[in-house]
Design a protein around this motif. Structure first.
Motif, PDB file in Angstrom:
ATOM      1  N   UNK A 210       5.098  78.190 -47.135  1.00 54.69           N
ATOM      2  CA  UNK A 210       4.952  77.912 -48.565  1.00 54.69           C
ATOM      3  C   UNK A 210       3.516  77.484 -48.844  1.00 54.69           C
ATOM      4  N   UNK A 211       2.928  78.072 -49.875  1.00 59.63           N
ATOM      5  CA  UNK A 211       1.588  77.692 -50.310  1.00 59.63           C
ATOM      6  C   UNK A 211       1.689  77.236 -51.758  1.00 59.63           C
ATOM      7  N   UNK A 212       1.218  76.030 -52.022  1.00 56.15           N
ATOM      8  CA  UNK A 212       1.187  75.483 -53.380  1.00 56.15           C
ATOM      9  C   UNK A 212      -0.237  75.594 -53.888  1.00 56.15           C
ATOM     10  N   UNK A 213      -0.407  76.268 -55.034  1.00 55.53           N
ATOM     11  CA  UNK A 213      -1.735  76.524 -55.576  1.00 55.53           C
ATOM     12  C   UNK A 213      -1.620  76.651 -57.093  1.00 55.53           C
ATOM     13  N   UNK A 214      -2.671  76.302 -57.788  1.00 56.38           N
ATOM     14  CA  UNK A 214      -2.657  76.350 -59.252  1.00 56.38           C
ATOM     15  C   UNK A 214      -2.830  77.758 -59.801  1.00 56.38           C
ATOM     16  N   UNK A 215      -3.883  78.443 -59.407  1.00 52.42           N
ATOM     17  CA  UNK A 215      -4.248  79.704 -60.046  1.00 52.42           C
ATOM     18  C   UNK A 215      -3.931  80.952 -59.255  1.00 52.42           C
TER      19      UNK A 215
END
Length: 168
Positions: A122-127
């Motif tokens: 899982x990768x959490x990123x804004x854009x």
């Protein structure tokens, strides 16, 4: 702030239990902690407290980055919601404002551009973020994570044109 509280309740996070979830879920905020309505500083304070206490994780969004630069005294264009946050900052009591501004700048600047969680699943990123950039740091990675991938052209507003990554 009210919408954030309402959303957390809908997701099962209990305010009376300091926003813990009965199933042990952990909050992950994906940036833009301010500039999205009234009570921006209350939203920031809540998120900040939950992150510092270990009850949540957060990544930096483009609005967080802009606010951190503003708080650091750098020249930024006060638009796209930042004005309401600046107005709230200017309304802080004079004896509290400098400490709050410095601490908020440190918190926002310290947020990572992205998080790699669940053993890399899982990768959490804004854009957005290309797979080859996951787990890396630096200016290009941060820019991509906050704003998406530039096309190489300038938009009408003078900023780099960025394709609508959400539509692809």
């Amino acid at each position: 702030y009210e919408e954030l509280i309402e959303l957390l309740a809908l997701l099962g996070y209990r305010e009376e239990a300091d926003f813990e979830h009965p199933a042990g879920r952990r909050l992950v905020f994906l940036g833009d902690l301010t500039d999205r309505g009234p009570r921006n500083l209350d939203s920031l304070r809540l998120t900040w407290r939950l992150v510092e206490e270990g009850g949540a994780l957060a990544v930096r969004g483009n609005h967080d980055d802009k606010l951190a630069r503003y708080l650091a005294g750098r020249k930024v264009n006060v638009s796209h919601g930042l004005q309401s946050t600046v107005d709230e900052l200017e309304a802080l009591p004079p004896d509290q404002a400098p400490a709050f501004r410095a601490a908020a700048q440190g918190f926002l600047s310290g947020l990572p551009a992205h998080l790699v969680l669940d053993g890399g699943q899982l990768v959490a990123v804004h854009g957005g973020l290309e797979e080859r950039l996951i787990g890396r740091e630096g200016g290009r990675v941060n820019s991509f994570a906050l704003y998406g991938d530039p096309s190489g052209k300038l938009a009408a507003d003078g900023y780099p044109e960025r394709p609508d990554w959400a539509a692809t």
